[in-house]
Design a protein around this motif. Structure first.
Motif, PDB file in Angstrom:
ATOM      1  N   GLU A   1     -14.471  15.436  -0.922  1.00  0.00           N
ATOM      2  CA  GLU A   1     -13.399  16.400  -1.865  1.00  0.00           C
ATOM      3  C   GLU A   1     -12.144  16.619  -1.412  1.00  0.00           C
ATOM      4  O   GLU A   1     -11.060  17.288  -2.236  1.00  0.00           O
TER       5      GLU A   1
ATOM      6  N   ALA B   1      -7.557  12.695  -1.905  1.00  0.00           N
ATOM      7  CA  ALA B   1      -7.153  12.618  -2.951  1.00  0.00           C
ATOM      8  C   ALA B   1      -7.044  11.026  -3.891  1.00  0.00           C
ATOM      9  O   ALA B   1      -7.310  10.996  -4.839  1.00  0.00           O
TER      10      ALA B   1
ATOM     11  N   MET C   1     -16.507  11.219  -9.706  1.00  0.00           N
ATOM     12  CA  MET C   1     -15.270  11.805  -9.051  1.00  0.00           C
ATOM     13  C   MET C   1     -14.400  11.153  -8.662  1.00  0.00           C
ATOM     14  O   MET C   1     -13.073  11.411  -8.737  1.00  0.00           O
TER      15      MET C   1
ATOM     16  N   LEU D   1     -11.933  11.631 -18.680  1.00  0.00           N
ATOM     17  CA  LEU D   1     -11.086  13.060 -18.618  1.00  0.00           C
ATOM     18  C   LEU D   1     -11.339  13.992 -19.794  1.00  0.00           C
ATOM     19  O   LEU D   1     -11.032  15.250 -19.670  1.00  0.00           O
TER      20      LEU D   1
ATOM     21  N   PHE E   1      -5.471  15.375   0.329  1.00  0.00           N
ATOM     22  CA  PHE E   1      -4.480  16.224  -0.705  1.00  0.00           C
ATOM     23  C   PHE E   1      -3.617  16.834   0.241  1.00  0.00           C
ATOM     24  O   PHE E   1      -2.545  17.551  -0.554  1.00  0.00           O
TER      25      PHE E   1
ATOM     26  N   GLU F   1      -2.311  14.284 -12.085  1.00  0.00           N
ATOM     27  CA  GLU F   1      -1.500  15.163 -12.619  1.00  0.00           C
ATOM     28  C   GLU F   1      -1.334  14.974 -14.194  1.00  0.00           C
ATOM     29  O   GLU F   1      -1.392  15.774 -14.819  1.00  0.00           O
TER      30      GLU F   1
ATOM     31  N   ASN G   1      -9.120  10.296  -7.011  1.00  0.00           N
ATOM     32  CA  ASN G   1      -9.898  11.313  -7.212  1.00  0.00           C
ATOM     33  C   ASN G   1      -9.483  11.883  -8.489  1.00  0.00           C
ATOM     34  O   ASN G   1      -8.321  12.366  -8.859  1.00  0.00           O
ATOM     35  N   ILE G   2     -10.112  12.113  -9.591  1.00  0.00           N
ATOM     36  CA  ILE G   2      -9.930  12.654 -10.809  1.00  0.00           C
ATOM     37  C   ILE G   2      -9.078  13.818 -10.607  1.00  0.00           C
ATOM     38  O   ILE G   2      -8.407  14.175 -11.433  1.00  0.00           O
ATOM     39  N   ASN G   3      -9.449  14.508  -9.584  1.00  0.00           N
ATOM     40  CA  ASN G   3      -8.893  16.076  -9.512  1.00  0.00           C
ATOM     41  C   ASN G   3      -7.487  15.693  -8.826  1.00  0.00           C
ATOM     42  O   ASN G   3      -6.488  16.751  -8.832  1.00  0.00           O
ATOM     43  N   ALA G   4      -7.148  14.633  -8.457  1.00  0.00           N
ATOM     44  CA  ALA G   4      -5.675  14.227  -8.018  1.00  0.00           C
ATOM     45  C   ALA G   4      -4.661  13.900  -9.238  1.00  0.00           C
ATOM     46  O   ALA G   4      -3.527  13.539  -9.025  1.00  0.00           O
TER      47      ALA G   4
END
Length: 253
Positions: free
Chosen positions: A162, A165, A200, A252, A178, A216, A211-214
């Protein structure tokens, strides 16, 4: 539909292959791209999804075709087409399934296509069997990789998934965390992709696994294609194919 790429620096040879495909495989094969040099081939493979079959000449206008394999991963079957017989062993060390010497006869071409179709059928049968096994194990939670052991200076430290990135390939594969640190690792992107949670991380192209959380934002590049902006910043432009663009938007949403 079988998607085909023809890599051949002689237009006469390229047109001949396309004509034979039309003659013997008009209903099930589609030529996605004709390429005549190494640089354009590498660029195409980086920015597009893998075809199902490649016809590849050995001698291209800017060098030997084997340089392509040093820059991109090619996993689909390849039928080599060449006037030279001395490269056969090297060709079959790649994904080569046949080696046709020029001038290519219609008989040899047809037999190569039949070989490809048999390999394709066998692979589909194996996939069906694998799917059956997966269904039998639905009650077992998949064990995804939780961390990677990375080296920073003289120290090895476990890095949680987690906190990553993205993974990206230069000459080798790197992790970018990250917090902006880069760590080289001895894994291929394909092996990493198979070991982590696909909900993920998303394989954007052949060079980067994000990482989909990276992510923007996504912006328009060409009709149907998007450019991906990630954080921390990735130095190269991340272009998604039409298929990848559509899939990622769905993931997403």
């Amino acid at each position: 539909m079988v998607k085909v790429v023809v890599i051949e620096d002689e237009s006469v040879s390229s047109n001949y292959i396309v004509s034979l495909l039309s003659k013997y495989c008009s209903q099930g094969f589609r030529v996605e791209k004709e390429i005549d040099n190494i640089i354009d081939a590498v660029s195409w493979f980086i920015n597009n999804d893998s075809p199902d079959l490649i016809f590849m000449d050995i001698h291209l206008s800017d060098g030997l075709c084997f340089e392509i394999f040093n820059k991109v991963d090619i996993n689909c079957p390849i039928i080599f087409t060449t006037a030279y017989d001395e490269y056969a062993i090297k060709a079959f060390k790649t994904n080569g399934i046949d080696y046709l010497l020029k001038p290519i006869t219609e008989k040899d071409f047809y037999q190569a296509i039949m070989k490809f179709l048999k390999i394709r059928r066998d692979k589909r049968s194996q996939l069906i069997e694998n799917e059956k096994v997966s269904l039998l194990n639905l009650d077992k939670e998949k064990l995804y990789k939780k961390r990677f052991l990375v080296k920073l200076g003289n120290k090895y430290t476990p890095l949680k998934v987690e906190d990553i990135a993205y993974f990206y390939k230069d000459d080798i594969v790197f992790i970018r965390s990250f917090d902006g640190n880069n760590y080289p690792i001895n894994n291929s992107l394909s092996s990493i992709e198979n070991s982590i949670d696909s909900n993920m991380f998303y394989r954007v192209n052949r060079k980067i696994l994000v990482n989909i959380n990276a992510i923007e934002y996504l912006s328009q590049y060409k009709p149907g294609q998007l450019v991906l902006k990630v954080k921390p910043k990735f130095e190269e432009l991340i272009i998604l194919s039409q298929e990848k663009s559509s899939h990622l938007k769905s993931l997403l949403n």
